[in-house]
Design an enzyme around this catalytic site. Structure first.
Site, PDB file in Angstrom:
ATOM      1  N   ASP A  11       0.876   7.794  -3.440  1.00 36.20           N
ATOM      2  CA  ASP A  11      -0.072   8.666  -4.148  1.00 36.20           C
ATOM      3  C   ASP A  11      -1.014   9.300  -3.129  1.00 36.20           C
ATOM      4  OD1 ASP A  11      -1.939   6.710  -3.547  1.00 36.20           O
ATOM      5  OD2 ASP A  11      -2.458   6.242  -5.629  1.00 36.20           O
ATOM      6  N   CYS A  68       0.357   2.870  -2.454  1.00 33.37           N
ATOM      7  CA  CYS A  68      -0.787   3.505  -3.137  1.00 33.37           C
ATOM      8  C   CYS A  68      -2.046   2.834  -2.590  1.00 33.37           C
ATOM      9  CB  CYS A  68      -0.661   3.437  -4.658  1.00 33.37           C
ATOM     10  SG  CYS A  68      -0.701   1.788  -5.388  1.00 33.37           S
ATOM     11  N   THR A  70      -3.712   0.071  -3.607  1.00 32.58           N
ATOM     12  CA  THR A  70      -3.524  -1.385  -3.536  1.00 32.58           C
ATOM     13  C   THR A  70      -2.062  -1.796  -3.453  1.00 32.58           C
ATOM     14  OG1 THR A  70      -3.423  -1.471  -5.936  1.00 32.58           O
ATOM     15  CG2 THR A  70      -5.595  -1.823  -4.934  1.00 32.58           C
ATOM     16  N   HIS A 101      14.987 -14.547  -0.841  1.00 33.38           N
ATOM     17  CA  HIS A 101      15.070 -15.333  -2.074  1.00 33.38           C
ATOM     18  C   HIS A 101      15.141 -14.480  -3.338  1.00 33.38           C
ATOM     19  CE1 HIS A 101      13.195 -19.248  -0.227  1.00 33.38           C
ATOM     20  NE2 HIS A 101      14.176 -18.743   0.499  1.00 33.38           N
ATOM     21  N   HIS A 136      19.597 -18.951  -5.311  1.00 32.63           N
ATOM     22  CA  HIS A 136      18.640 -17.925  -5.725  1.00 32.63           C
ATOM     23  C   HIS A 136      19.226 -16.988  -6.784  1.00 32.63           C
ATOM     24  CE1 HIS A 136      16.089 -19.348  -2.570  1.00 32.63           C
ATOM     25  NE2 HIS A 136      17.034 -19.107  -1.661  1.00 32.63           N
TER      26      HIS A 136
HETATM   27  C1  RB5 Z   1      -6.051   5.445  -7.021  1.00 35.04           C
HETATM   28  O1  RB5 Z   1      -7.446   5.582  -7.109  1.00 35.04           O
HETATM   29  C2  RB5 Z   1      -5.664   3.985  -7.110  1.00 35.04           C
HETATM   30  O2  RB5 Z   1      -5.906   3.510  -8.412  1.00 35.04           O
HETATM   31  C3  RB5 Z   1      -4.217   3.795  -6.732  1.00 35.04           C
HETATM   32  O3  RB5 Z   1      -4.008   4.257  -5.436  1.00 35.04           O
HETATM   33  C4  RB5 Z   1      -3.703   2.371  -6.751  1.00 35.04           C
HETATM   34  O4  RB5 Z   1      -4.519   1.523  -6.023  1.00 35.04           O
HETATM   35  C5  RB5 Z   1      -3.365   1.827  -8.069  1.00 35.04           C
HETATM   36  O5  RB5 Z   1      -2.851   0.702  -8.232  1.00 35.04           O
END
Ligand code: RB5
Length: 157
Positions: A11, A68, A70, A101, A136
């Site tokens: 993203d 993205c 996180t 696994h 597995h």
């Molecule tokens: C974008 O602000 C953020 O929500 C996205 O990059 C991500 O971390 C979502 O899981």
């Protein structure tokens, strides 16, 4: 199966990390197809998560990389596609074990969580590991059963 052809998606938060990882893998000889955004404009991560997952599930590529903020939202999106096993991780040990696994076919991480060197370590660990099969596979088959039937016979026993 050694991964040679990969899809990568991201993203708006992860454009720079995506570009660095893509260049890093291309230098190592991987073919990398970029289906993510290249713009800092707000971009909904499910679009990239879905696109990469679709390509992996359809066998157009061997595996996928998703980034993205996180790594969470984009991996949740990818995991909604049948046949996808996407791991989100912040260190290489989980990435390696997820191949050995869990036979993961997509790896995800967060550009706001880890730095580029850790991201490279994760990608190296993930691409360098092989699925071990054997015991597995029983569990992988159970995951597929849940996915396909919304039910798990073993949980009734
Ligand atoms: C974008 O602000 C953020 O929500 C996205 O990059 C991500 O971390 C979502 O899981």
């Amino acid at each position: 199966m050694a991964f040679k052809k990969l899809a990568i998606g991201n993203d708006h938060v992860a454009v720079d990390m995506k570009n660095e990882i893509m260049a890093y893998l291309q230098e190592k000889g991987y073919e990398v197809i970029n289906v993510g955004t290249d713009s800092p404009e707000r971009f909904n991560y499910p679009v990239s998560g879905y696109k990469v997952a679709r390509m992996v599930a359809d066998g157009e590529v061997d595996g996928g990389i998703l980034i993205c903020g996180t790594g969470v939202g984009i991996s949740l999106s990818a995991n909604k596609v049948q046949g996808i096993r996407c791991v989100t991780c912040s260190e290489p040990y989980s990435a390696r074990l997820s191949r050995q696994h869990n036979n993961t076919n997509i790896v995800a991480f967060g550009a706001r969580v880890i730095g580029i060197e850790t991201a490279k370590d994760i990608v190296d660990a993930w691409l360098g590991a092989e699925y071990e099969g054997g015991r597995h596979q029983v569990r992988i088959d159970m995951i597929a059963e849940i996915e396909q039937t919304q039910h798990l016979a073993a949980a009734e026993e």
